[in-house]
Design an enzyme around this catalytic site. Structure first.
Site, short mmCIF file in Angstrom:
data_model
loop_
_atom_site.label_atom_id
_atom_site.label_comp_id
_atom_site.label_asym_id
_atom_site.label_seq_id
_atom_site.Cartn_x
_atom_site.Cartn_y
_atom_site.Cartn_z
N SER A 142 8.95 -1.25 -40.38
CA SER A 142 8.56 -2.66 -40.54
C SER A 142 9.71 -3.65 -40.45
O SER A 142 9.46 -4.87 -40.52
CB SER A 142 7.84 -2.85 -41.88
OG SER A 142 6.51 -2.38 -41.80
N LYS A 192 9.30 -6.48 -38.09
CA LYS A 192 8.70 -7.79 -38.39
C LYS A 192 9.73 -8.91 -38.43
O LYS A 192 9.35 -10.10 -38.47
CB LYS A 192 7.92 -7.71 -39.69
CG LYS A 192 6.71 -6.77 -39.63
CD LYS A 192 5.89 -6.83 -40.90
CE LYS A 192 4.67 -5.92 -40.86
NZ LYS A 192 4.97 -4.51 -41.17
N SER A 227 4.96 -7.26 -46.30
CA SER A 227 5.05 -6.48 -45.06
C SER A 227 3.68 -6.22 -44.44
O SER A 227 3.36 -5.09 -44.04
CB SER A 227 5.78 -5.16 -45.31
OG SER A 227 6.20 -4.57 -44.10
N LYS A 244 14.51 -7.45 -45.04
CA LYS A 244 13.24 -6.77 -44.76
C LYS A 244 13.32 -5.27 -45.01
O LYS A 244 14.28 -4.61 -44.61
CB LYS A 244 12.82 -7.01 -43.30
CG LYS A 244 11.42 -6.51 -42.98
CD LYS A 244 10.36 -7.37 -43.63
CE LYS A 244 8.97 -6.73 -43.56
NZ LYS A 244 8.83 -5.60 -44.49
#
Length: 386
Positions: free
Chosen positions: A63, A66, A118, A227
């Site tokens: 993720s 992202k 997320s 992140k």
């Protein structure tokens, strides 16, 4: 023609000289023990590598994908315009911000949904809103990667889900490079630094709270993002940024069983090695000739003390180059930029500070001009005639 000749004159008479130049041996970066299969620590402003471990090996990045999806969304217009989410796009496995069929949401809210909990649903919903389909949005992601010079990165999904393909990958180095660029976006920087945020979406939209999965925000002093990520294939992935005393470092770990501690150790090492130093710039008052003014010269100075993130042994390698035009036309206003000072380490520009006028010089109304002004006028006419 006059404007063109004036530019030629200014370039022909521009003065460049070096004031400070010392050299030492190159910096040694040292080692850090980390659990990650791939890791990197860079200084955000220059992209210099402070530490790396197999940082150029292609790996799935889960993720942390992202980061790119959110960045592209934030670069769109109408961020606060509400729309109904695509019902098929939000039918996706894994982490979610809680979107349901018929919900109204804005792109800005989806950015919070991607970065904090997320949300894979948020990533897909943003993709369809922006490009019309997930596939077309992925093309946009890869185009952006090419523009940023991410040579070892390829996206297949907006969310980072990679279980069905080996074609979704990046490197620790590329992810650090992407993050350094993304952190220049003030909205991105603000969103990823939040522990939680109140947003609004639904049918009809209602206020809700989203929480950030990034535990490093509370664990490590100065953390400002960025992140988390996890899939069975990629394992634990983490991209973070940390700022202390004017220095910003970016850390990336891919496939890291102990990622929180990996990042903490890298930052402790990095901030012990690189600090924000005041740059050496010891020179007296510099004067610029003024043509057609009530005074022949005006003194210039730097409006601020120059600083730059450096390794301790780089400070004595700093070279200073002062660039001034040989003359400036009156009138001159106090604070006018008349030149600049560039600071280098090993031919790498680390800082550039303007040189500004320290007082006002009015236009000379009298027909009587100073000797300097007359000489400069003759030189000007000579260049113009050529």
């Amino acid at each position: 023609m006059k404007i063109f000749c004036k530019k030629i004159l200014s370039l022909a008479l521009s003065v460049t000289f070096s004031i400070y130049a010392l050299t030492i041996n190159s910096t040694a970066y040292g080692e850090v023990n980390v659990s990650a299969a791939s890791a990197i620590l860079i200084e955000a402003e220059t992209g210099r590598v402070v530490f790396e471990k197999d940082a150029y090996e292609r790996r799935p990045m889960a993720s942390t994908t992202k980061i790119m999806s959110t960045l592209i969304a934030l670069e769109q217009g109408n961020l606060d315009e509400y729309f109904t989410v695509d019902s098929e796009a939000i039918k996706v496995e894994g982490s979610s911000m809680g979107l349901r069929e018929g919900d109204s949401v804005s792109l800005r809210t989806l950015c919070y949904g991607m970065m904090l909990p997320s949300g894979n649903d948020a990533a897909n919903a943003a993709a369809v809103r922006i490009s019309g389909s997930v596939e077309k949005f992925v093309e946009l992601m890869n185009k952006k990667a090419d523009e940023l010079g991410l040579e070892d990165t390829n996206f297949v999904t907006p969310s980072g889900l990679d279980d069905y393909t080996d074609d979704h990958y990046s490197t620790a180095y590329d992810m650090a490079k992407l993050t350094a660029y993304a952190m220049e976006n003030d909205e991105f920087r603000e969103i990823c630094s939040l522990s939680d945020a109140k947003i609004s979406f639904g049918n009809p939209p209602a206020d809700r709270w989203l929480s950030n999965n990034n535990k490093l925000l509370d664990m490590c002093e100065g953390t400002i993002g960025v992140k988390t990520g996890f899939t069975d294939k990629a394992r634990r992935c983490l991209v973070s940024a940390c700022e202390r005393d004017g220095v910003t470092l970016i850390a990336v770990t891919l496939n890291a069983p102990d990622d929180w501690n990996d990042h903490t150790k890298m930052y402790e090492y990095g901030f012990s090695q690189i600090k924000n130093y005041a740059l050496p710039c010891e020179f007296g008052g510099l004067n610029v000739n003024v043509v057609g003014g009530t005074q022949d010269t005006v003194m210039v100075e730097m409006p601020r003390t120059p600083t730059a993130p450096l390794f301790s042994d780089e400070l004595s390698k700093v070279k200073t180059q002062v660039i001034l035009y040989s003359f400036y036309y009156a009138p001159v206003v106090n604070g006018d930029t008349l030149g600049r000072v560039d600071f280098y380490v090993d031919d790498r520009l680390i800082e550039s500070v303007p040189l500004v006028a320290t007082k006002e010089i009015n236009y000379q109304k009298s027909d009587e001009k100073s000797t300097v002004s007359k000489i400069l006028d003759k030189l000007k006419n000579l260049v113009v005639r050529q």
